[in-house]
Design a protein around this motif. Structure first.
Motif, PDB file in Angstrom:
ATOM      1  N   UNK A  20      41.690  41.890  38.260  1.00  0.00           N
ATOM      2  CA  UNK A  20      40.235  41.853  38.363  1.00  0.00           C
ATOM      3  C   UNK A  20      39.750  40.411  38.384  1.00  0.00           C
ATOM      4  N   UNK A  21      38.965  40.058  39.385  1.00  0.00           N
ATOM      5  CA  UNK A  21      38.449  38.694  39.457  1.00  0.00           C
ATOM      6  C   UNK A  21      37.247  38.646  40.391  1.00  0.00           C
ATOM      7  N   UNK A  22      36.528  37.541  40.349  1.00  0.00           N
ATOM      8  CA  UNK A  22      35.400  37.374  41.250  1.00  0.00           C
ATOM      9  C   UNK A  22      35.907  37.320  42.696  1.00  0.00           C
ATOM     10  N   UNK A  23      35.075  37.812  43.604  1.00  0.00           N
ATOM     11  CA  UNK A  23      35.420  37.887  45.029  1.00  0.00           C
ATOM     12  C   UNK A  23      36.572  38.829  45.332  1.00  0.00           C
ATOM     13  N   UNK A  24      36.951  39.675  44.360  1.00  0.00           N
ATOM     14  CA  UNK A  24      37.999  40.659  44.609  1.00  0.00           C
ATOM     15  C   UNK A  24      37.361  42.034  44.705  1.00  0.00           C
ATOM     16  N   UNK A  25      38.053  42.920  45.394  1.00  0.00           N
ATOM     17  CA  UNK A  25      37.554  44.287  45.501  1.00  0.00           C
ATOM     18  C   UNK A  25      37.723  45.027  44.184  1.00  0.00           C
ATOM     19  N   UNK A  42      19.209  53.179  34.092  1.00  0.00           N
ATOM     20  CA  UNK A  42      18.222  52.092  33.986  1.00  0.00           C
ATOM     21  C   UNK A  42      18.596  50.871  34.812  1.00  0.00           C
ATOM     22  N   UNK A  43      19.031  51.104  36.040  1.00  0.00           N
ATOM     23  CA  UNK A  43      19.320  49.987  36.930  1.00  0.00           C
ATOM     24  C   UNK A  43      20.642  49.286  36.691  1.00  0.00           C
ATOM     25  N   UNK A  44      21.461  49.844  35.774  1.00  0.00           N
ATOM     26  CA  UNK A  44      22.765  49.239  35.484  1.00  0.00           C
ATOM     27  C   UNK A  44      23.842  50.312  35.623  1.00  0.00           C
ATOM     28  N   UNK A  45      24.935  49.954  36.293  1.00  0.00           N
ATOM     29  CA  UNK A  45      26.050  50.884  36.407  1.00  0.00           C
ATOM     30  C   UNK A  45      26.899  50.746  35.161  1.00  0.00           C
ATOM     31  N   UNK A  46      26.938  51.802  34.348  1.00  0.00           N
ATOM     32  CA  UNK A  46      27.747  51.787  33.120  1.00  0.00           C
ATOM     33  C   UNK A  46      29.105  52.396  33.435  1.00  0.00           C
ATOM     34  N   UNK A  47      30.089  51.530  33.584  1.00  0.00           N
ATOM     35  CA  UNK A  47      31.404  51.972  34.040  1.00  0.00           C
ATOM     36  C   UNK A  47      32.253  52.495  32.890  1.00  0.00           C
ATOM     37  N   UNK A  48      32.918  53.635  33.136  1.00  0.00           N
ATOM     38  CA  UNK A  48      33.860  54.163  32.152  1.00  0.00           C
ATOM     39  C   UNK A  48      35.273  53.747  32.542  1.00  0.00           C
ATOM     40  N   UNK A  49      35.432  53.362  33.806  1.00  0.00           N
ATOM     41  CA  UNK A  49      36.748  52.969  34.304  1.00  0.00           C
ATOM     42  C   UNK A  49      36.561  51.953  35.422  1.00  0.00           C
ATOM     43  N   UNK A  50      37.411  50.933  35.423  1.00  0.00           N
ATOM     44  CA  UNK A  50      37.374  49.913  36.484  1.00  0.00           C
ATOM     45  C   UNK A  50      38.779  49.789  37.064  1.00  0.00           C
ATOM     46  N   UNK A  51      38.850  49.836  38.378  1.00  0.00           N
ATOM     47  CA  UNK A  51      40.120  49.600  39.055  1.00  0.00           C
ATOM     48  C   UNK A  51      39.956  48.359  39.918  1.00  0.00           C
ATOM     49  N   UNK A  52      40.943  47.470  39.847  1.00  0.00           N
ATOM     50  CA  UNK A  52      40.896  46.277  40.691  1.00  0.00           C
ATOM     51  C   UNK A  52      41.652  46.574  41.967  1.00  0.00           C
ATOM     52  N   UNK A  53      41.097  46.109  43.054  1.00  0.00           N
ATOM     53  CA  UNK A  53      41.750  46.299  44.346  1.00  0.00           C
ATOM     54  C   UNK A  53      42.091  44.910  44.850  1.00  0.00           C
ATOM     55  N   UNK A  54      43.337  44.514  44.673  1.00  0.00           N
ATOM     56  CA  UNK A  54      43.673  43.125  44.929  1.00  0.00           C
ATOM     57  C   UNK A  54      43.901  42.833  46.392  1.00  0.00           C
ATOM     58  N   UNK A  55      44.473  43.784  47.101  1.00  0.00           N
ATOM     59  CA  UNK A  55      44.623  43.492  48.516  1.00  0.00           C
ATOM     60  C   UNK A  55      44.257  44.718  49.323  1.00  0.00           C
ATOM     61  N   UNK A  56      44.096  44.496  50.605  1.00  0.00           N
ATOM     62  CA  UNK A  56      43.523  45.511  51.481  1.00  0.00           C
ATOM     63  C   UNK A  56      44.302  46.813  51.477  1.00  0.00           C
ATOM     64  N   UNK A  57      45.611  46.730  51.189  1.00  0.00           N
ATOM     65  CA  UNK A  57      46.399  47.955  51.232  1.00  0.00           C
ATOM     66  C   UNK A  57      45.958  48.928  50.143  1.00  0.00           C
ATOM     67  N   UNK A  58      45.370  48.416  49.074  1.00  0.00           N
ATOM     68  CA  UNK A  58      44.918  49.299  48.000  1.00  0.00           C
ATOM     69  C   UNK A  58      43.425  49.587  48.086  1.00  0.00           C
TER      70      UNK A  58
END
Length: 151
Positions: free
Chosen positions: A99-104, A113-129
């Motif tokens: 997970x990083x800035x400019x990453x999927x 209230x205008x905020x996405x409250x995430x219960x799970x985050x998946x990082x997508x590091x490259x296009x294949x994922x």
């Protein structure tokens, strides 16, 4: 107790059991569907037509540069963008390694209230994922460059 009343009692038990089984299976199907219809939305779609706070859905895009803030404890906030719009995200937990800035990224959660409250985050590091929906959303906004296009 005669034989007749025993049979009747048995029938009542079977009917009750069938009713319970039906309710349980309907609930399970509903629950599985709810997971399957975790609709995917791009940040632009969320901003244009905000989902109800009770609806769980997936949002995906790029982590906006300069938006990542690590708060108190495990709380992290950042914005997810598809180039057209960005949505603030709050997540409590451990972020994936990639997970990083400019990453999927793709998050599951609710928009409250205008905020996405995430219960799970998946990082997508490259296009294949990267899920097809995210790529399509980014292409739509003209942000996504196909890494294989130039070859």
């Amino acid at each position: 107790m005669g034989l007749k009343s025993l049979k009747k009692q048995r029938r009542i038990q079977i009917v009750a059991l069938a009713a319970v089984a039906l309710v349980v299976s309907t609930g399970l199907i509903g629950y599985a569907m709810r997971d399957g219809i975790n609709f995917f939305r791009s940040p632009s779609q969320v901003v244009e037509a905000p989902p109800s706070p009770s609806e769980t859905f997936r949002i995906g895009g790029l982590v906006e540069e300069g938006s990542l803030v690590r708060g108190q404890g495990h709380e992290i906030s950042f914005s997810v963008t598809d180039g057209g719009a960005s949505v603030p995200v709050v997540f409590e937990g451990v972020l994936p390694d990639l997970f990083d800035e400019n990453q999927g990224m793709v998050g599951t959660g609710r928009y409250v209230d205008g905020v996405f409250r995430a219960s799970e985050i998946l990082a997508k590091h490259d296009e294949t994922y990267m899920p097809k929906e995210v790529i399509d959303a980014l292409k739509e906004q003209g942000v996504y460059e196909d890494p294989n296009a130039g070859s």
